[in-house]
Design an enzyme around this catalytic site. Structure first.
Site, mmCIF file in Angstrom:
data_model
loop_
_atom_site.group_PDB
_atom_site.id
_atom_site.type_symbol
_atom_site.label_atom_id
_atom_site.label_comp_id
_atom_site.label_asym_id
_atom_site.label_seq_id
_atom_site.Cartn_x
_atom_site.Cartn_y
_atom_site.Cartn_z
ATOM 1 N N THR A 52 0.839 -1.204 0.000
ATOM 2 C CA THR A 52 0.000 0.000 0.000
ATOM 3 C C THR A 52 0.877 1.258 0.000
ATOM 4 O O THR A 52 0.553 2.245 -0.665
ATOM 5 C CB THR A 52 -0.926 -0.005 1.239
ATOM 6 N N HIS A 110 1.943 1.896 -3.418
ATOM 7 C CA HIS A 110 0.849 2.483 -4.217
ATOM 8 C C HIS A 110 0.637 3.959 -3.871
ATOM 9 O O HIS A 110 0.400 4.789 -4.741
ATOM 10 C CB HIS A 110 -0.462 1.716 -3.984
#
Ligand SMILES: [Zn+2]
Ligand SMILES: [Zn+2]
Length: 336
Positions: free
Chosen positions: A40, A43
């Site tokens: 994450t 990202h």
């Protein structure tokens, strides 16, 4: 103190920020020992971003550390306790929290995404999301409690029996943690699908099962040859492989969907779910699974250390992030 801060799209880095302070009576101030970089985080820091974080937030949500200060209403934890943290702080009051589904809380707040996280020397969290863990556990291993708790939540939804077969699609950290837990749960035949060369080689070294590159090989043919009828379980950890999962699962088998890819729109024939009598289960975050994750780490049920490929000081976090972005690492640990 120094902290890795997300500024805005594509802009982030280590800078000087004020040391966080306890503002509510149920909070603890933790000195961070180790914080792992999650997919994450990769990202969030990408341009364009694959996941949205609040601008100005200190990143980092998979960590362990020592409690250095506590609010006056903290009664279950002491100064000096070592803890791991569920980064998804829940309200405890909404309809889902009352149904004992804190992972579905309507007021959920994510540490290191919505509010300041742990790529820093200190971090403040609510006591209800902090779980004691033994000092015997290596700090880098303890920092992996969160992804483990999420994997355990997925595994708790199925009933593995010895001699069952399973396919794991995606050999990132979560896929490999799931593969390790499946082996421990009695899965006899395990197939791991991965296309990135580094991760394929790394996975082969773990000796968990057959590693198949679905681009170069016919995965379905291989899996049917060995299982005759398809796999009892398919875990899609990529967030986009439901169609492949439908092909690989046997009749009356189970598909567990783990990864999140908000862009994925796969077309499947609904009648296949009906006529194959397939169970399709979603699993999201950790649901009261931290105590189980802590136990797995304390008792060394799986070899979490074998997944840690790199360790960096906070000042060099960008190198760790880039290594992950290029798919040349599995678990990268930051030690602030
Ligand atoms: Zn994460
Ligand atoms: Zn809630």
């Amino acid at each position: 103190m120094k902290a890795a801060v997300f500024e805005n799209v594509g802009v982030w880095g280590v800078k000087e920020v004020p040391k966080p302070e306890i503002k509510k009576p149920d909070q603890v101030l933790i000195e961070v020992e180790a914080c792992s970089i999650c997919g994450t985080d990769v990202h969030i820091t990408a341009d364009p971003p694959g996941y949205i974080a609040t601008e100005g937030t200190v990143l980092g949500h998979e960590f362990c550390g020592i409690i250095r200060e506590k609010g006056e209403r903290v009664d279950q934890l002491e100064i000096g306790d070592r803890v791991v943290v569920n980064p998804n702080n829940y309200c405890g009051k909404c309809v889902y929290c009352r149904k004992n589904l804190p992972n579905q809380c309507e007021n959920i707040e994510a540490l290191g995404i919505d509010y300041d996280g742990a790529f820093a020397r200190y971090c403040v969290v609510s006591d209800k999301v902090a779980y004691k863990i033994s000092n015997e556990v290596d700090a880098s291993v303890a920092a992996c409690a969160e992804p483990l708790a999420c994997a355990v939540n997925g595994l708790n939804k199925v009933d593995i029996k010895p001699s069952d077969s399973a396919v794991v699609i995606g050999a990132g950290p979560i896929g490999l943690i799931i593969a390790m837990l499946l082996k421990k749960s009695g899965i006899s035949r395990l197939f791991i699908l991965e296309t990135a060369p580094y991760r394929m080689e790394f996975t082969k070294g773990l000796n968990l099962g057959q590693v198949i590159n679905p681009i170069e090989e016919n995965a379905a043919e291989k899996i049917y040859k060995e299982t005759e009828i398809g796999a009892d379980y398919v875990f899609d950890v990529t967030g986009s492989q439901i169609a492949a999962s439908m092909e690989l699962v046997r009749k009356d088998g189970t598909i567990v969907l783990f990864g999140v890819n908000k862009q994925a729109r796969k077309e499947i024939a609904q009648c296949e779910i009906t006529t194959k009598e397939v169970r399709v289960l979603g699993t999201w975050l950790a649901n009261a699974t931290f105590p189980q994750a802590v136990k797995i780490l304390e008792e060394e049920v799986i070899d979490m250390k074998s997944l840690i490929t790199d360790t960096y000081p906070l000042e060099e976090i960008k190198e760790g992030m880039e290594k992950l972005r290029k798919g040349q690492a599995v678990k990268v640990i930051i030690k602030p």
